[in-house]
Design an enzyme around this catalytic site. Structure first.
Site, PDB file in Angstrom:
ATOM      1  N   ARG A  43     -13.156 -28.875  18.775  1.00 32.68           N
ATOM      2  CA  ARG A  43     -12.209 -28.916  17.668  1.00 32.68           C
ATOM      3  C   ARG A  43     -11.023 -28.030  18.043  1.00 32.68           C
ATOM      4  O   ARG A  43     -11.052 -27.332  19.046  1.00 32.68           O
ATOM      5  CB  ARG A  43     -12.840 -28.516  16.326  1.00 32.68           C
ATOM      6  CG  ARG A  43     -13.980 -27.575  16.307  1.00 32.68           C
ATOM      7  CD  ARG A  43     -13.656 -26.137  16.602  1.00 32.68           C
ATOM      8  NE  ARG A  43     -12.470 -25.628  15.918  1.00 32.68           N
ATOM      9  CZ  ARG A  43     -11.739 -24.628  16.363  1.00 32.68           C
ATOM     10  NH1 ARG A  43     -12.035 -24.046  17.512  1.00 32.68           N
ATOM     11  NH2 ARG A  43     -10.690 -24.196  15.700  1.00 32.68           N
ATOM     12  N   GLY A  44      -9.968 -28.115  17.233  1.00 30.32           N
ATOM     13  CA  GLY A  44      -8.719 -27.465  17.592  1.00 30.32           C
ATOM     14  C   GLY A  44      -7.800 -28.489  18.223  1.00 30.32           C
ATOM     15  O   GLY A  44      -8.197 -29.205  19.159  1.00 30.32           O
ATOM     16  N   ALA A  45      -6.582 -28.603  17.698  1.00 30.95           N
ATOM     17  CA  ALA A  45      -5.693 -29.705  18.085  1.00 30.95           C
ATOM     18  C   ALA A  45      -5.477 -29.829  19.597  1.00 30.95           C
ATOM     19  O   ALA A  45      -5.644 -30.919  20.155  1.00 30.95           O
ATOM     20  CB  ALA A  45      -4.362 -29.576  17.346  1.00 30.95           C
ATOM     21  N   ARG A  86     -10.492 -38.422  14.679  1.00 30.65           N
ATOM     22  CA  ARG A  86     -10.016 -37.502  13.633  1.00 30.65           C
ATOM     23  C   ARG A  86      -8.547 -37.816  13.364  1.00 30.65           C
ATOM     24  O   ARG A  86      -7.783 -37.990  14.317  1.00 30.65           O
ATOM     25  CB  ARG A  86     -10.200 -36.029  14.032  1.00 30.65           C
ATOM     26  CG  ARG A  86     -11.666 -35.653  14.225  1.00 30.65           C
ATOM     27  CD  ARG A  86     -11.864 -34.146  14.266  1.00 30.65           C
ATOM     28  NE  ARG A  86     -11.668 -33.546  12.956  1.00 30.65           N
ATOM     29  CZ  ARG A  86     -11.676 -32.230  12.753  1.00 30.65           C
ATOM     30  NH1 ARG A  86     -11.827 -31.402  13.767  1.00 30.65           N
ATOM     31  NH2 ARG A  86     -11.505 -31.750  11.537  1.00 30.65           N
ATOM     32  N   GLN A 193     -15.211 -21.429  10.829  1.00 28.92           N
ATOM     33  CA  GLN A 193     -14.661 -21.243  12.177  1.00 28.92           C
ATOM     34  C   GLN A 193     -14.212 -19.807  12.415  1.00 28.92           C
ATOM     35  O   GLN A 193     -14.275 -19.304  13.538  1.00 28.92           O
ATOM     36  CB  GLN A 193     -13.480 -22.185  12.421  1.00 28.92           C
ATOM     37  CG  GLN A 193     -13.848 -23.665  12.423  1.00 28.92           C
ATOM     38  CD  GLN A 193     -13.566 -24.298  11.073  1.00 28.92           C
ATOM     39  OE1 GLN A 193     -13.786 -23.706  10.031  1.00 28.92           O
ATOM     40  NE2 GLN A 193     -13.089 -25.535  11.080  1.00 28.92           N
ATOM     41  N   ASP A 234      -2.403 -28.105  13.167  1.00 30.23           N
ATOM     42  CA  ASP A 234      -2.891 -29.369  13.720  1.00 30.23           C
ATOM     43  C   ASP A 234      -1.804 -30.436  13.740  1.00 30.23           C
ATOM     44  O   ASP A 234      -1.882 -31.380  14.510  1.00 30.23           O
ATOM     45  CB  ASP A 234      -4.097 -29.856  12.914  1.00 30.23           C
ATOM     46  CG  ASP A 234      -5.328 -29.036  13.223  1.00 30.23           C
ATOM     47  OD1 ASP A 234      -6.173 -29.520  13.994  1.00 30.23           O
ATOM     48  OD2 ASP A 234      -5.443 -27.908  12.719  1.00 30.23           O
ATOM     49  N   LYS A 245      -5.975 -25.674   8.910  1.00 25.11           N
ATOM     50  CA  LYS A 245      -7.272 -25.652   8.241  1.00 25.11           C
ATOM     51  C   LYS A 245      -7.132 -25.319   6.760  1.00 25.11           C
ATOM     52  O   LYS A 245      -6.328 -24.489   6.366  1.00 25.11           O
ATOM     53  CB  LYS A 245      -8.173 -24.621   8.920  1.00 25.11           C
ATOM     54  CG  LYS A 245      -9.618 -24.648   8.462  1.00 25.11           C
ATOM     55  CD  LYS A 245     -10.247 -26.036   8.619  1.00 25.11           C
ATOM     56  CE  LYS A 245     -10.145 -26.569  10.025  1.00 25.11           C
ATOM     57  NZ  LYS A 245     -10.582 -27.982  10.139  1.00 25.11           N
TER      58      LYS A 245
END
Length: 342
Positions: A43-45, A86, A193, A234, A245
């Protein structure tokens, strides 16, 4: 590193297991990468974008012996499938578009050479991400003063990128310059997170970090423990509205109320000039069990109605600046961000 390419497979650290276990997931097909992104293994752009690039490469390897018609038809399906993993992080689509451009520019090559070129492009996306993050860190460290208390939300560290990090990269760069900083990490409900990943990363880096619950941010600011807020993103719209987030918007409002500078830290690949404002950014709705359960235990009544957006949008007028590899953009963002692409 968050991800590693080894000959014919993508290896990802399983972020769902952290911090209690360091486990890895091997992706051998583009479907494996799709599931890894969708199920939050990665995860994480920026990390999602780089992983998608390798997923596209794996898709090409799957069809390497097929006819030209079958191969290029398969690649259309591969891109479509990965793009469905996503919806909010624009780096996903940026990386897939870049891989597709490489494919189309070199489509006359024989198959082995074409796949080798796709591999080279995916590796370039990954290596560029590290260098970009280091440039972001250097640019952002200039606004960090010795002794600053910094609040961050979610995880914008090495785990959200290929390596080094964006918002946490600024902190790392500041520490490397000899500055003493104190970081307050929001836990970041419901996926935690901040508690699981940011606190773990900063402790491993030797940075002074204090974990707080999300609803403590305002009080910590009121007590004058926070001098600066640094968060990732993101997707950033052309006008500077930034999706990050869920909970980031609340932190931005609190920062403005207490007169604390609030910065977004992200590479230019996260800026989507084709999206005019934050109103047009798609917001992912995730599984309601993330709210009703914690560590596998049910914490809410059966059949309670839930709302679980994974992201919110912070409007541009709450953002002091956007720290990128090309420098720090300031309002009006529709001018300063566009200029960075020229």
């Amino acid at each position: 590193m968050t991800l590693e390419w080894k000959e014919d497979r993508l290896i990802l650290i399983d972020q769902r297991s952290l911090p209690s276990k360091e486990e890895y997931v091997e992706c051998l097909t583009h479907e494996d990468v799709y599931l890894a992104i969708k199920n939050m293994v990665v995860r994480g752009a920026p990390a999602i974008g780089a992983s998608a690039a390798f997923g596209y490469l794996l898709g090409a390897r799957e069809a390497r012996t097929g006819s030209e018609e079958m191969f290029f038809g398969h690649m259309v399906s591969v891109k479509k499938r990965l793009s469905e993993s996503r919806p909010t992080a624009v780096n996903l689509f940026w990386a897939l578009d870049r891989m597709e451009r490489t494919l189309n520019q070199l489509r006359k090559l024989e198959r082995k050479g074409l796949i080798a070129s796709l591999e080279s492009e995916a590796l370039k996306i990954a290596s560029e991400d590290i260098e970009i993050n280091k440039a972001i860190g250097k640019n952002g460290a200039a606004i960090v003063r010795d002794g600053d208390g910094i609040l961050t939300h979610c995880n914008a560290g090495a785990l959200a990128t290929v390596d080094y990090g964006t918002a946490l990269g600024v902190m790392r760069a500041a520490v490397q310059q000899g500055k003493k900083i104190y970081v307050y990490a929001d836990e970041t409900r419901p996926y935690l997170q901040g508690a699981r990943l940011t606190a773990w990363e900063l402790m491993k880096s030797g940075v002074d970090v204090t974990l707080i619950c999300d609803n403590m941010s305002g009080w910590v600011m009121k007590k004058r423990l926070v001098d600066l807020v640094l968060v990732g993103a993101d997707r950033i719209a052309a006008n500077g509205d930034a999706a990050n987030k869920i909970g980031t918007y609340s932190v931005a409002i609190l920062a403005q109320r207490h007169g604390i500078p609030f910065y977004i830290v992200a590479p230019l690949s996260t800026v989507d000039l084709s999206t005019p404002t934050g109103d047009e950014i798609p917001i992912e709705e995730r599984d309601h069990r993330e709210i009703t359960h914690l560590g596998g235990y049910q914490i809410a009544p059966d059949n309670v109605k839930c709302l679980n957006p994974a992201f919110d949008v912070t409007p541009w007028n709450l953002i002091t600046g956007i720290i990128t590899e090309k420098g720090i953009a300031r309002p009006p963002y529709n001018i300063s961000l566009k200029k960075m692409f020229e």
